[in-house]
Design a protein around this motif. Structure first.
Motif, short mmCIF file in Angstrom:
data_model
loop_
_atom_site.label_atom_id
_atom_site.label_comp_id
_atom_site.label_asym_id
_atom_site.label_seq_id
_atom_site.Cartn_x
_atom_site.Cartn_y
_atom_site.Cartn_z
N PHE A 25 6.05 3.85 6.39
CA PHE A 25 4.64 3.53 6.20
C PHE A 25 4.52 2.05 5.91
CE2 PHE A 25 0.72 2.97 3.84
CZ PHE A 25 -0.17 3.79 4.52
N ASP A 26 3.58 1.40 6.56
CA ASP A 26 3.35 -0.02 6.33
C ASP A 26 1.91 -0.32 6.70
OD1 ASP A 26 3.48 -2.69 5.95
OD2 ASP A 26 4.93 -3.11 7.53
N ASP A 27 1.05 -0.32 5.71
CA ASP A 27 -0.36 -0.45 6.02
C ASP A 27 -1.12 -0.88 4.76
OD1 ASP A 27 -2.63 -0.41 7.52
OD2 ASP A 27 -2.50 1.71 8.09
N GLU A 28 -2.41 -1.17 4.95
CA GLU A 28 -3.26 -1.49 3.81
C GLU A 28 -3.76 -0.19 3.19
OE1 GLU A 28 -4.91 -4.71 2.90
OE2 GLU A 28 -3.14 -5.57 3.90
N VAL A 29 -3.70 -0.11 1.87
CA VAL A 29 -4.23 1.09 1.21
C VAL A 29 -5.15 0.68 0.06
CG1 VAL A 29 -2.25 2.54 1.74
CG2 VAL A 29 -2.27 1.23 -0.37
N GLU A 30 -5.98 1.63 -0.35
CA GLU A 30 -6.85 1.37 -1.49
C GLU A 30 -6.23 1.89 -2.78
OE1 GLU A 30 -10.62 3.10 -0.60
OE2 GLU A 30 -11.17 1.47 0.77
N MET A 31 -5.44 2.97 -2.63
CA MET A 31 -4.78 3.50 -3.82
C MET A 31 -3.48 4.19 -3.44
SD MET A 31 -6.22 5.86 -6.88
CE MET A 31 -6.10 7.51 -6.30
#
Lengths: 137, 303
Positions: A18-24
């Motif tokens: 996994f390699d992404d922008e997250v909020e939490m």
């Protein structure tokens, strides 16, 4: 209100999954559930087997059955280094059940208080956690 | 003497074998690619664990007493872990590990030490048992595609052996993967992990510890739990990774060695077919000559 997001990476021995922008990021450490939002203070944590949830947004959640590992938060980015992360739907119930039995058996055979016992205990915990995740999905 | 028909049969059986070896080569090539990818895939994880260990080692006030870090007073019994494959037909892949194991055993015995055998892979297990050295730890059934959990099981067993004082040192012998053409036998000391410092350097031997700038910020880190507690888990993790890497490299080496062996087998088969065809032609010629001689002799008898 939309929360601000931050980069998050999940590394396993099988590769980067996994390699992404997250909020939490929601996971669990030795003392309980752990939720990481943007701009968290630098943190180094040891993780316990649990369901790892990565919130890309409130409605878009990626979740994994997560083994033991570590979490590192630095410069507003999260790095999870975990032994195992499997999509809940890829869990094999019967295999987990048999390995739970095996783990419980070797735990009962191990000497009380030995390092071996502690290791078997971890194995049991891990398999149990995975089984629960498999059940709830 | 073999007749023409016998030779023909032999040619067709050699051709069949050639087809099989060709198929095996292709399978090995495909698996080799996958095994190579898995080695690549585990590198970032291994490096991340190493960097993290470096940080934690910096942060601890005192390295905790861990049985795995502790050197035993006297080295009397040495555990040798042979990493082999489940299958043969891979050129020198399995035999060179077993040979290296025997050589090491002889060396250790000269030093007056005892050897305890551990084996991963059916070939290693059966060849040890055959010589009457039943391996104390024997695991198999995964060498085509080792999972991290296989390495973890193996690491747990070995750590237990060390902690219980059954062995005073553990060495691991495996095929180090260089390329499809070359695999080298490598021997690593697995336990004791005498120098935690070794954990802090990465593969290129570079120190992955924080620079000063980062150190200044270290006070701001939140540790959950204490760095000492974390180290207790990071050390076994490090052993798991070392074994996992050896298993992966061994798998890649196995497929590489099999690919090369099968290619050689095909070349040999081609040569053999050429020889046999020559032989068959000679036999045919001999038969014809024989028949002509018979006809001539028969004609002479009539006159």
């Amino acid at each position: 209100m939309a929360r601000s997001s931050f980069p998050c990476e999940v590394l396993t021995p099988e590769g980067k999954i996994f390699d992404d922008e997250v909020e939490m990021v929601s996971t669990r450490s030795g003392i309980g559930g752990l939720g990481i939002l943007a701009n968290h203070a630098p943190l180094m944590a040891m993780l316990e087997p649990t369901e790892l949830r990565l919130y890309k947004s409130d409605s878009d959640v990626v979740s994994f059955a997560q083994g033991e590992g570590y979490l590192q938060v630095i410069d507003n980015s999260a790095l999870l280094i975990v032994e195992d992360a499997t999509k809940a739907e890829d869990l094999d119930r019967s295999e987990l059940e048999s390995s739970l039995k095996e783990a419980e058996q070797s735990r009962d055979e191990a000497e009380e208080g030995s390092e071996e016992r502690a290791r078997c205990e971890r194995e049991v915990k891990r398999t149990k956690a995975f089984l629960e995740i498999g059940q709830s999905s | 003497m073999a007749t023409q028909q016998d030779t023909k049969n032999r040619i067709s059986s050699v051709k069949n074998i050639q087809k099989i070896t060709k198929a095996m080569e292709m399978v090995a090539a495909a698996r080799l690619r996958r095994a190579e990818q898995r080695i690549e895939a585990m590198r970032p994880y291994a490096d991340a664990i190493r960097r993290m260990t470096g940080r934690v080692v910096e942060a601890v006030e005192r390295i905790p007493d861990l049985p795995l870090l502790e050197e035993h007073d006297e080295t009397r019994r040495v555990g040798l872990l042979l990493v082999t494959g489940d299958r043969g037909l891979a050129g020198p892949f399995n035999s060179q590990i077993i040979r290296a194991g025997n050589k090491r055993e002889a060396e250790l015995k000269r030093e007056g030490k005892e050897v305890v055998w551990y084996a991963s892979g059916k070939r290693g297990i059966s060849s040890l048992s055959f010589r009457g050295h039943d391996p104390v730890i024997a695991r198999q059934g995964y060498t085509d595609r080792p999972a991290y959990s296989n390495a973890r099981d193996l690491a747990n067993d070995i750590a237990t052996q060390y902690e219980e004082g059954n062995v005073d040192r553990v060495e691991m012998i495996f095929n180090h993967y260089e390329s499809a053409m070359s695999q080298e036998v490598q021997r690593d000391v697995l336990l004791p992990l005498q120098q935690i410092e070794a954990l802090v350097t990465d593969e290129e031997g570079q120190d992955t510890r924080e620079d000063e700038d980062q150190q200044k910020r270290r006070g701001l880190w939140i540790y959950e739990p204490d760095p000492e507690e974390m180290l207790k888990r990071l050390v076994p993790d490090y052993i798991e990774i070392s074994i996992y890497r050896a298993l992966l490299e061994s798998t890649a080496s196995e497929h590489g060695a099999r690919m090369t062996a099968m290619r050689n087998a095909q070349e040999n088969a081609t040569e053999m077919i050429e020889d046999l065809e020559l032989q068959m032609n000679r036999q045919r010629q001999a038969e014809i000559t024989q028949e002509i001689m018979e006809v001539v002799a028969g004609a002479e008898g009539l006159t």
